[in-house]
Design a protein around this motif. Structure first.
Motif, short mmCIF file in Angstrom:
data_model
loop_
_atom_site.label_atom_id
_atom_site.label_comp_id
_atom_site.label_asym_id
_atom_site.label_seq_id
_atom_site.Cartn_x
_atom_site.Cartn_y
_atom_site.Cartn_z
N LEU A 18 0.82 -1.43 0.09
CA LEU A 18 0.03 -0.20 -0.52
C LEU A 18 1.03 1.23 -0.17
O LEU A 18 0.21 2.09 -0.23
N SER A 19 1.60 1.25 0.16
CA SER A 19 3.16 2.86 0.15
C SER A 19 2.59 3.40 -0.64
O SER A 19 3.22 4.14 -1.29
N ASP A 20 2.59 2.70 -2.01
CA ASP A 20 3.18 3.59 -3.60
C ASP A 20 1.13 4.08 -3.65
O ASP A 20 0.46 4.86 -4.12
N ALA A 21 0.44 3.65 -2.42
CA ALA A 21 -0.83 4.97 -2.50
C ALA A 21 -0.57 5.98 -1.67
O ALA A 21 -1.54 6.57 -1.66
N ILE A 22 0.36 6.17 -0.61
CA ILE A 22 0.16 7.80 -0.38
C ILE A 22 0.37 8.03 -0.90
O ILE A 22 0.63 8.80 -2.59
N GLY A 23 -0.33 9.77 -1.15
CA GLY A 23 -1.22 10.79 -2.00
C GLY A 23 -2.28 10.38 -2.66
O GLY A 23 -1.82 11.78 -3.31
N LYS A 24 -2.50 9.19 -3.25
CA LYS A 24 -3.32 9.24 -4.19
C LYS A 24 -5.07 8.93 -3.70
O LYS A 24 -4.84 9.22 -2.13
N THR A 25 -6.05 9.17 -4.37
CA THR A 25 -7.03 9.56 -4.11
C THR A 25 -8.00 8.14 -4.05
O THR A 25 -8.02 7.99 -5.67
N PHE A 26 -8.66 7.82 -3.24
CA PHE A 26 -9.43 6.32 -3.55
C PHE A 26 -10.71 6.60 -3.31
O PHE A 26 -11.14 7.14 -2.25
N GLY A 27 -11.38 5.75 -4.05
CA GLY A 27 -12.83 5.65 -3.75
C GLY A 27 -13.75 4.47 -2.67
O GLY A 27 -12.79 3.32 -3.29
N VAL A 28 -13.76 4.77 -1.66
CA VAL A 28 -13.80 3.55 -0.37
C VAL A 28 -15.22 2.67 -1.33
O VAL A 28 -15.96 2.32 -1.20
N SER A 41 -14.71 7.81 10.73
CA SER A 41 -15.87 6.98 10.24
C SER A 41 -16.07 7.09 8.18
O SER A 41 -15.93 8.10 7.74
N LEU A 42 -15.80 5.95 7.62
CA LEU A 42 -16.20 5.85 6.18
C LEU A 42 -17.52 5.06 5.84
O LEU A 42 -17.74 3.88 6.64
N ARG A 43 -17.48 5.14 4.84
CA ARG A 43 -19.01 5.31 3.82
C ARG A 43 -18.70 4.60 2.70
O ARG A 43 -18.12 5.66 2.04
N ALA A 44 -19.54 3.96 2.36
CA ALA A 44 -18.76 3.28 1.16
C ALA A 44 -19.28 4.11 -0.37
O ALA A 44 -20.01 4.85 0.02
N GLY A 45 -18.13 4.96 -1.23
CA GLY A 45 -18.45 5.91 -2.27
C GLY A 45 -17.37 6.98 -1.69
O GLY A 45 -17.66 7.77 -2.54
N ASP A 46 -17.18 7.13 -0.29
CA ASP A 46 -16.00 8.38 0.00
C ASP A 46 -14.66 8.50 -0.80
O ASP A 46 -14.90 7.12 -1.53
N CYS A 79 -11.11 -1.07 3.79
CA CYS A 79 -11.97 -0.05 3.08
C CYS A 79 -11.36 0.11 1.66
O CYS A 79 -12.22 1.30 1.51
N LEU A 80 -9.98 0.87 1.72
CA LEU A 80 -9.93 0.60 0.01
C LEU A 80 -10.30 -0.21 -1.40
O LEU A 80 -9.81 -1.29 -0.82
N PRO A 81 -10.25 -0.13 -2.32
CA PRO A 81 -9.95 -0.80 -3.39
C PRO A 81 -8.92 -2.00 -3.28
O PRO A 81 -8.05 -1.85 -2.61
N GLU A 82 -9.57 -3.16 -3.75
CA GLU A 82 -8.72 -4.52 -3.46
C GLU A 82 -7.44 -3.96 -4.78
O GLU A 82 -7.64 -3.16 -4.96
N TYR A 125 -20.79 -11.15 -12.91
CA TYR A 125 -21.13 -10.41 -11.09
C TYR A 125 -20.72 -8.98 -11.27
O TYR A 125 -19.50 -9.46 -11.58
N VAL A 126 -21.30 -7.81 -10.93
CA VAL A 126 -20.59 -6.92 -11.26
C VAL A 126 -20.13 -6.71 -9.34
O VAL A 126 -20.45 -6.49 -8.59
N ARG A 127 -18.53 -6.30 -9.26
CA ARG A 127 -17.79 -6.34 -7.84
C ARG A 127 -17.59 -4.39 -8.12
O ARG A 127 -17.84 -4.58 -6.42
N GLN A 128 -17.65 -3.34 -8.71
CA GLN A 128 -16.99 -2.12 -8.25
C GLN A 128 -17.73 -1.95 -9.37
O GLN A 128 -17.17 -1.08 -10.44
N ARG A 129 -18.48 -0.51 -9.28
CA ARG A 129 -18.55 0.50 -10.22
C ARG A 129 -17.69 1.84 -9.86
O ARG A 129 -17.53 2.60 -9.04
N ASP A 130 -16.89 2.37 -11.06
CA ASP A 130 -16.49 3.84 -11.23
C ASP A 130 -16.91 5.05 -11.92
O ASP A 130 -17.67 4.78 -12.67
N ARG A 131 -16.84 5.78 -11.23
CA ARG A 131 -17.34 7.46 -12.24
C ARG A 131 -16.89 7.26 -13.04
O ARG A 131 -17.91 8.11 -13.38
#
Length: 161
Positions: A18-28, A41-46, A79-82, A125-131
């Motif tokens: 996960l160290s390469d995730a630092i500074g990046k933005t993810f959808g929860v 506290s996080l909600r899916a989609g944050d 909470c972060l995407p795989e 089977y839908v696993r994840q929808r991206d904006r």
């Protein structure tokens, strides 16, 4: 403002995954309810910007979702995407998600290795929808070898009118 101390285990060297995730933005992708003031506290989609990663599965981040007060805190890394390839750059139009397995409405030929080729009437089977309008799917039918999951444009899942 100083960051609150980390929850649970003592800090260890950053984990490589996960160290390469630092500074990046993810959808929860999963909700998390904070159990103390140092957590977030996080909600899916944050939307969350990762600021620090601890080796024992905790991530320190800053919530950047529009319409919510920006807050920082610790939350579990699940909470972060795989580790999935990021969605492709083109932007097909987004639509609302169906529940459970979905029948593919149109053939689609993948244009890069992160995508999945699908045929009309296959079940996925839908696993994840991206904006961006891309959807990460898992093929339900297991006939034949080959790739089982990948990104497809949202529109291949919509039945023709």
């Amino acid at each position: 403002s100083a960051q609150p101390s980390q929850p649970k285990a003592a800090p260890q060297p950053k984990s490589a995954d996960l160290s390469d995730a630092i500074g990046k933005t993810f959808g929860v992708v999963r909700d998390h309810q904070a159990t103390d003031d140092s957590q977030l506290s996080l909600r899916a989609g944050d939307q969350i910007c990762v600021q620090q990663v601890a080796a024992h599965g905790w991530v320190y981040g800053h919530r950047t979702s529009p319409g919510q007060a920006p807050r920082s805190g610790w939350f579990p890394s699940f909470c972060l995407p795989e580790e999935r390839p990021p969605p492709p750059m083109q932007t097909p139009p987004p639509m609302s998600p169906p529940a459970g397995s979905t029948r593919v409405a149109r053939d689609y030929d993948a244009s890069d290795p992160a995508q999945l080729s699908v045929k009309e009437n296959e079940l996925v089977y839908v696993r994840q929808r991206d904006r961006s309008g891309w959807t990460f799917v898992l093929r339900v039918s297991t006939q034949g070898a080959g790739q089982r999951e990948g990104w497809v444009p949202e529109w291949v899942l919509h039945q023709k009118e």
